[in-house]
Write a protein that holds these residues in place. Structure first.
Motif, PDB file in Angstrom:
ATOM      1  N   ASN A   1       4.335   3.676  -0.996  1.00 27.89           N
ATOM      2  CA  ASN A   1       5.370   3.865   0.016  1.00 27.89           C
ATOM      3  C   ASN A   1       4.726   3.999   1.394  1.00 27.89           C
TER       4      ASN A   1
ATOM      5  N   LYS B   1       5.614   5.556   3.847  1.00 28.50           N
ATOM      6  CA  LYS B   1       5.689   6.911   4.400  1.00 28.50           C
ATOM      7  C   LYS B   1       4.371   7.665   4.210  1.00 28.50           C
TER       8      LYS B   1
ATOM      9  N   GLY C   1       2.675   7.434   7.513  1.00 27.35           N
ATOM     10  CA  GLY C   1       3.324   7.926   8.723  1.00 27.35           C
ATOM     11  C   GLY C   1       4.587   7.211   9.146  1.00 27.35           C
ATOM     12  N   ALA C   2       5.133   6.336   8.313  1.00 31.41           N
ATOM     13  CA  ALA C   2       6.389   5.663   8.662  1.00 31.41           C
ATOM     14  C   ALA C   2       7.493   6.694   8.856  1.00 31.41           C
ATOM     15  N   THR C   3       8.287   6.509   9.912  1.00 31.07           N
ATOM     16  CA  THR C   3       9.405   7.387  10.312  1.00 31.07           C
ATOM     17  C   THR C   3       8.939   8.756  10.808  1.00 31.07           C
ATOM     18  N   GLU C   4       7.644   8.948  10.962  1.00 27.42           N
ATOM     19  CA  GLU C   4       7.114  10.242  11.404  1.00 27.42           C
ATOM     20  C   GLU C   4       6.401  10.144  12.750  1.00 27.42           C
TER      21      GLU C   4
ATOM     22  N   GLY D   1       9.769   1.912  10.425  1.00 22.32           N
ATOM     23  CA  GLY D   1       9.728   3.178  11.144  1.00 22.32           C
ATOM     24  C   GLY D   1       8.436   3.487  11.856  1.00 22.32           C
TER      25      GLY D   1
END
Length: 336
Positions: free
Chosen positions: A34, A36, A39-42, A67
């Motif tokens: 994933n 995330k 650091g996706a969307t963060e 993201g």
């Protein structure tokens, strides 16, 4: 003796079956990591070289949609500005897109120092080393400047950008690095001898670096890529692997239609981002940290390594390029 032969045979068959099942499972069933995790969307950033068109542009668009803030790196300011504007439209200002101008063929330290300064202040979660230059000519026909440019762009740019981004990833104990490689790096390819050699370097560099930084929770993968349909911005310095099939007399792209073996750049990048951390077609082929993500490429990769007759494939790819150049020259003759 017969018992030993039986054991060796059983081991060979078992390994073949395991490789086959692993390739099929990773290519068609298992999901990748994933995004995330990186650091996706963060608020993390993705740095993409050669981001003005083709595969690089698609990485920018799709990582933005996932993201990530995007740092677009290339030499074409107009094209990069257009990509940044497209990201802004598509993501409704949820992510930020910036541009950084660097001509990797030039031995000018100032733009590279500026890039290093910029990335040192960013939370970079993903680096896509995509910028590259191809040629389609026999080595003896290739001018010296072309040779220097291919080496500077395909090797020098990867080393310099990686060296700029990696310290921050190590400090944050998180990162993903994708090096856009080529089948030409696995099978020495006549008429692409310089390009092929630089992509072989990328395979080795990826495997070595991946082991160095694994303990820091950083993933490094070499993307083994066959033909991909791309749309280029002049002057057609390619960041689509094995796509710019050209003679000394032309700079026109050679493949314009997708097929089972030739995905669009959008389809190809989607396959990459859905298979992060896997090997797919490169599974159990003695190429640590290599990923052949797109299913058509994965099956071809599997066949090449099962057959193992490299001399045959060297000649096979040579014939493909001879025919492609002949067809291109014929088209030019008809147009004239």
């Amino acid at each position: 003796m017969s018992y030993l032969v039986l054991c060796v045979g059983a081991f060979t068959v078992a390994r073949f079956l395991l490789k086959t099942l692993l390739v099929l499972a990773q290519t068609f069933v298992l999901p990748g990591k994933n995004l995330k995790m990186f650091g996706a969307t963060e608020g993390a950033w993705a740095v993409i070289t050669g981001a003005s068109d083709g595969i690089g542009k698609e990485f920018a668009l799709q990582l933005a949609a996932a993201g990530f803030n995007i740092l677009l790196v290339a030499r074409n300011e107009v094209a990069l500005t257009a990509v940044a504007a497209e990201i802004a439209r598509n993501t409704a200002s949820k992510v930020e897109a910036r541009i950084q101008l660097v001509d990797f063929a030039k031995h000018d330290p100032a733009p590279l120092n500026a890039l290093r300064s910029v990335v040192s202040d960013l939370n970079v979660g993903v680096l896509v080393n995509n910028v590259g230059k191809a040629h389609c000519s026999y080595f003896v026909e290739t001018v010296e400047q072309e040779i220097e440019d291919i080496v500077a762009i395909n090797i020098g740019a990867t080393l310099r950008v990686t060296h700029a981004v990696l310290p921050g990833m190590i400090q944050r104990k998180r990162g993903l690095m994708l090096n856009v490689g080529s089948f030409a790096g696995q099978v020495p390819t006549p008429m692409l001898s310089i390009y092929s050699s630089t992509k072989a370097f990328l395979t080795t560099f990826t495997s070595a670096l991946a082991e160095e930084v694994r303990s820091h929770n950083i993933m490094v993968q070499n993307l083994n890529t066959y033909f991909v349909v791309c749309v280029f911005s002049p002057p057609f310095t390619t960041n689509c692997v094995l796509m710019l099939m050209r003679s000394q007399a032309t700079k026109m792209p050679g493949i314009t239609k997708s097929s089972m073996m030739v995905p669009t750049a959008a389809t190809y990048v989607h396959s990459v981002l859905s298979k992060i951390g896997l090997s797919c077609g490169a599974a159990l082929s003695d190429r640590p940290d290599t990923l052949t993500p797109y299913w058509g490429h994965a099956l071809l990769d599997y066949v090449i390594h099962v057959i193992g007759w490299k001399a045959f494939f060297i000649s096979y790819f040579h014939r493909i390029l001879i025919n492609r150049r002949r067809a291109q020259l014929e088209r030019e003759g008809k147009q004239q």
